[in-house]
Scaffold this motif. Structure first.
Motif, short mmCIF file in Angstrom:
data_model
loop_
_atom_site.label_atom_id
_atom_site.label_comp_id
_atom_site.label_asym_id
_atom_site.label_seq_id
_atom_site.Cartn_x
_atom_site.Cartn_y
_atom_site.Cartn_z
N ASP A 183 17.51 -18.58 19.13
CA ASP A 183 16.41 -19.55 19.15
C ASP A 183 16.94 -20.98 19.37
OD1 ASP A 183 14.50 -17.59 18.58
OD2 ASP A 183 14.86 -17.78 16.41
N GLY A 184 16.21 -21.73 20.16
CA GLY A 184 16.49 -23.15 20.32
C GLY A 184 17.82 -23.47 20.95
N THR A 190 22.64 -25.67 19.65
CA THR A 190 21.23 -25.32 19.49
C THR A 190 20.48 -26.47 18.82
OG1 THR A 190 21.17 -24.36 17.26
CG2 THR A 190 22.12 -23.00 19.02
N GLU A 191 19.18 -26.30 18.70
CA GLU A 191 18.36 -27.30 18.03
C GLU A 191 18.63 -27.33 16.53
OE1 GLU A 191 14.40 -26.23 18.98
OE2 GLU A 191 14.50 -26.96 21.05
N HIS A 192 19.23 -26.27 16.00
CA HIS A 192 19.41 -26.15 14.56
C HIS A 192 20.85 -26.40 14.12
CE1 HIS A 192 15.49 -24.29 15.01
NE2 HIS A 192 16.02 -23.37 15.78
N ASN A 193 21.82 -25.99 14.92
CA ASN A 193 23.22 -26.10 14.53
C ASN A 193 24.11 -25.96 15.76
OD1 ASN A 193 22.88 -23.40 15.09
ND2 ASN A 193 23.48 -22.66 13.06
N LEU A 240 26.24 -27.52 10.73
CA LEU A 240 24.94 -28.17 10.66
C LEU A 240 25.11 -29.63 11.06
CD1 LEU A 240 23.33 -26.69 7.43
CD2 LEU A 240 23.03 -25.97 9.80
N TYR A 241 24.10 -30.20 11.70
CA TYR A 241 24.22 -31.55 12.24
C TYR A 241 24.57 -32.61 11.19
CZ TYR A 241 22.75 -29.98 16.84
OH TYR A 241 22.70 -29.36 18.06
N HIS A 279 17.54 -34.23 14.23
CA HIS A 279 17.85 -34.17 12.80
C HIS A 279 18.18 -35.55 12.25
CE1 HIS A 279 18.03 -29.72 12.67
NE2 HIS A 279 18.39 -29.87 13.92
#
Length: 218
Positions: free
Chosen positions: A13-14, A39-42, A62-63, A145
């Motif tokens: 995803d993302g 990705t959009e998350h990590n 993680l960002y 983020h």
């Protein structure tokens, strides 16, 4: 947060960018070659092999743990990152974080920015032409983020691509963040503050009159 695992599951995803056959150096020590997923998350690096053979560990970032990312040209073209975390891996022969590795861990110790350990990562793609896309994907991911608790200090300077290039030609582009994407978040916050200040300065009488009318109507 940084997660190191022996298991690998490709993100689904993302995904902003997927770069196969990407070499990873941790504090100048090669960890192996794997696929880099931004990705959009990590940010995930996994599904690869060590330089000596065998599966390489999977690293998920993680960002908020990424303090800075930049395009590095020397000594080799790479996507350069600085983590506000000391990444300890058994695959590495020594640790070169800025913190004192001999000091015992104590969560109750008072935080000292000077003693905060960091880790330098260099993601080296197969082709130098992939670097700009990697940098752009990282910038997009961190912008998703922002740190809501971050407050811009008027005396604090955030690095942008041009400013970093003048200070060190080794880096072509750079973005620094305090937490997750704080550079972008702080810039937007600063712009909003300036607009509010101009509004209060240029039209303060109109602003206060409108507020008084609202109170009388209630």
């Amino acid at each position: 947060m940084v997660v190191v695992s022996s298991n690998f599951s490709a993100p689904v995803d993302g995904i902003l960018l997927e770069t196969p056959s990407t070499k990873l150096l941790v504090n100048d020590q090669e960890l192996g070659t794997a696929t880099l997923y931004i990705t959009e998350h990590n940010v995930v690096w996994g599904g690869g092999v060590r330089p000596t053979g065998g599966p390489a560990p999977t690293i998920s970032l993680l960002y908020p743990s990424i303090s800075l990312h930049a395009v590095q040209r020397d000594p080799s073209p790479a996507l350069y990152m600085v983590l506000n975390y000391e990444l300890r891996l058994p695959e590495l022969t020594s640790q070169t974080g800025s913190g004192d590795s001999t000091a015992p861990d104590d969560d109750d110790d008072e935080f000292d920015a000077d003693d905060q350990p960091i880790t330098q990562l260099r993601f080296i793609p197969q082709s130098e032409s992939e670097l700009q896309a990697m940098y752009a994907a990282m910038s997009q991911g961190q912008a998703l983020h922002p740190d809501p608790a971050d407050e811009l200090d008027e005396d604090e300077h955030y690095l942008d691509g041009e400013e970093f290039e003048e200070g060190d030609e080794e880096f072509e582009d750079a973005e620094e963040s305090d937490g997750a994407g704080a550079g972008a978040g702080a810039g937007n916050e600063a712009a909003a503050r300036m607009r509010n200040l101009r509004l209060e300065h240029n039209g303060s009488q109109h602003y206060h009159d409108a507020e008084d009318e609202e109170i009388e109507e209630q």
